[in-house]
Design a protein around this motif. Structure first.
Motif, short mmCIF file in Angstrom:
data_model
loop_
_atom_site.label_atom_id
_atom_site.label_comp_id
_atom_site.label_asym_id
_atom_site.label_seq_id
_atom_site.Cartn_x
_atom_site.Cartn_y
_atom_site.Cartn_z
N PRO A 151 16.40 -0.98 29.10
CA PRO A 151 15.99 -1.41 30.45
C PRO A 151 14.85 -2.43 30.46
O PRO A 151 14.79 -3.29 31.33
CB PRO A 151 15.57 -0.11 31.13
N ASP A 154 15.72 -6.33 30.68
CA ASP A 154 16.54 -6.72 31.82
C ASP A 154 16.42 -8.22 32.10
O ASP A 154 15.33 -8.78 32.07
CB ASP A 154 16.09 -5.93 33.06
N GLN A 156 16.47 -9.59 34.74
CA GLN A 156 15.62 -9.76 35.91
C GLN A 156 14.16 -9.98 35.55
O GLN A 156 13.41 -10.58 36.30
CB GLN A 156 15.70 -8.49 36.79
#
Ligand code: 2NL
Length: 344
Positions: A151, A154, A156
Motif C-alpha cells: 500500500p 500506491d 496515488q
C-alpha cells in the motif's frame, strides 16, 4: 621708434592684465612677441637705423620683450594656481560621511539546518552519501522491503515518470545503493540528505517536495542501544543539552523493530504547553533496526550483520528549532522570512 615700443609695451601689459584665462594669454603672447608681431617688425626695421641708434633701440626692444614676458609668466602662474585650487575644491572627499551598506546574502534556513546536521554526524564518524532524485522503482521500493502491491507504493502517493521510474519518495534508495556497493562487507556508516517528492496536497505541515536526512549504520553487533545513543547525542546537540529522548513503538516496512523518537519539549521543558500539545514530548524522527530482508537484498548476511537506520524531515527540524509555523515558508522565497536567518 622708442615711443612706439613704449606704446606697444603698455598696450600688451594692459591686455595681459585683462586676460580671462590661459588661452587668452597664449593669444596675446603670439600677437605681441610672435614672428608676425609688431615688436619683431620693429626689429626688422632696425637695419635702416644708424650705427649709433641701433644698440640703443636694440636695448629698448630687449627690455620691452622682457617686461611683457615677465608679466605673461606672472599671469600664467596665477591662472595655473587658480586651476589647481578649483580642482582640489571639486575633488574634496568627506571621509566623515557614513558608508553605503553592501547587501549580503545568507544561507537559506533549510540549507543551514541541513549543514548543521551534516556537521554533527560527520563529527560522529558518518560520511555523506548522495544519489539520483529520479530513481528506479527497484531502489525506491523493492530493495526496501516494499514489494509490488504494497500500500505504501500506491500510484496515488508518488510522482511516476514511467511504470518503472519515479521521483524518489525518500532518500532510502541512496542507502540501498550504497550498501550494494559494499559487497556484503561492513561497516556502512552514512547519512543521506536530499530532496524527496510525494504526491500530496501542500498545507502548513506537508509539502510535495521536502528535504529528508536519513542515517544508516550497518556492522557486526550493531544494537538498538547504539541507535539510542546516537540519537540522544543528536537531540542534545541540536536542541540543547537538557533534552531527553524517548522511543515509542511504530512501524516502517524497512525496519524491525521500528520506533518513533520524541524529544522533551524545548518550549516548556516537559511540563506541557501548546507546542507539545500538553504532552511534554515532540516527535522529531522515525527509526529502527534495518529489516533482515533489506540487508539480504543489499548483499549482507543478516546473521552476521545488523544495522540501524533513521529518517527525519529537515523542514520539521528547522520549524521546531526556529519556531516556524508553516512549512510553505521554506519554499515561497519571501525575503522578509529568509532575511531573518542571516548568520545562523
Ligand atoms: C521518517 C522515517 C525512516 C528509515 C527511514 C531506512 C533506510 C534503509 C533501511 C532501513 Cl536503507 N531504514 N530508513 C528507517 C526508519 C525511518 O524515516 O519519518 N522519515 C521522514
Amino acid at each position: 621708434m622708442k615711443e612706439r615700443l613704449e606704446q606697444l609695451k603698455l598696450e600688451a601689459i594692459e591686455k595681459v592684465e585683462a586676460a580671462a584665462n590661459l588661452k587668452e594669454l597664449q593669444d596675446i603672447k603670439v600677437a605681441y612677441l610672435g614672428k608676425k608681431g609688431p615688436i619683431t617688425e620693429v626689429m626688422r626695421g632696425m637695419g635702416k637705423l644708424s650705427a649709433e641708434e641701433r644698440p640703443v633701440v636694440g636695448q629698448i626692444v630687449n627690455v620691452v620683450r622682457a617686461e611683457i614676458t615677465a608679466k605673461l609668466d606672472e599671469m600664467v602662474a596665477k591662472f595655473e594656481q587658480a586651476e589647481v585650487e578649483a580642482k582640489l575644491r571639486e575633488e574634496t572627499i568627506d571621509v566623515t560621511l557614513p558608508g553605503r551598506k553592501v547587501n549580503t546574502g545568507n544561507h537559506h534556513p533549510l540549507t543551514a539546518v541541513v549543514e548543521e546536521i551534516e556537521d554533527l554526524f560527520l563529527g560522529m564518524g558518518f560520511t555523506i552519501a548522495e544519489g539520483p532524485e529520479v530513481e528506479q522503482d527497484y531502489y525506491n521500493f523493492e530493495a526496501l522491503n516494499l514489494p509490488k502491491g504494497h500500500p505504501a507504493r500506491d500510484m496515488q502517493d508518488s510522482f511516476y515518470i514511467t511504470e518503472d521510474i519515479l521521483l524518489r519518495t525518500h532518500t532510502s534508495p541512496v542507502q540501498a545503493r550504497t550498501m550494494g556497493k559494499h559487497e556484503g562487507k561492513g561497516p556502512v556508516k552514512i547519512i543521506c540528505p536530499g530532496s524527496v517528492y510525494r504526491r500530496d496536497s501542500d498545507d502548513a505541515t506537508h509539502s510535495h517536495q521536502f528535504m529528508q536526512i536519513e542515517g544508516l549504520l550497518v556492522d557486526e553487533n550493531v544494537r538498538m542501544s547504539d541507535l539510542k545513543g546516537i540519537l540522544e547525542t543528536f537531540a542534545k546537540k541540536m536542541f540543547g543539552e537538557e533534552r531527553d529522548i524517548r522511543l515509542r513503538p511504530s512501524f516502517f516496512p524497512f525496519t524491525e523493530p521500528s520506533v518513533e523518537v520524541d524529544i522533551s519539549c524545548m518550549m516548556c521543558g516537559g511540563s506541557g504547553c501548546n507546542v507539545c500539545k500538553k504532552t511534554g514530548w515532540i516527535e522529531i524522527l522515525g527509526a529502527g533496526m534495518v529489516h533482515p530482508n533489506v540487508l539480504e537484498m543489499a548483499g549482507f548476511d543478516s546473521k552476521k550483520y545488523t544495522g540501524f537506520a533513521f529518517g527525519m524531515g529537515a523542514e520539521r527540524i528547522a520549524m521546531l528549532k526556529y519556531g516556524v509555523d508553516d512549512i510553505r515558508h521554506f519554499y515561497t522565497n519571501d525575503t522578509r522570512f529568509l532575511k531573518q536567518f542571516g548568520r545562523v
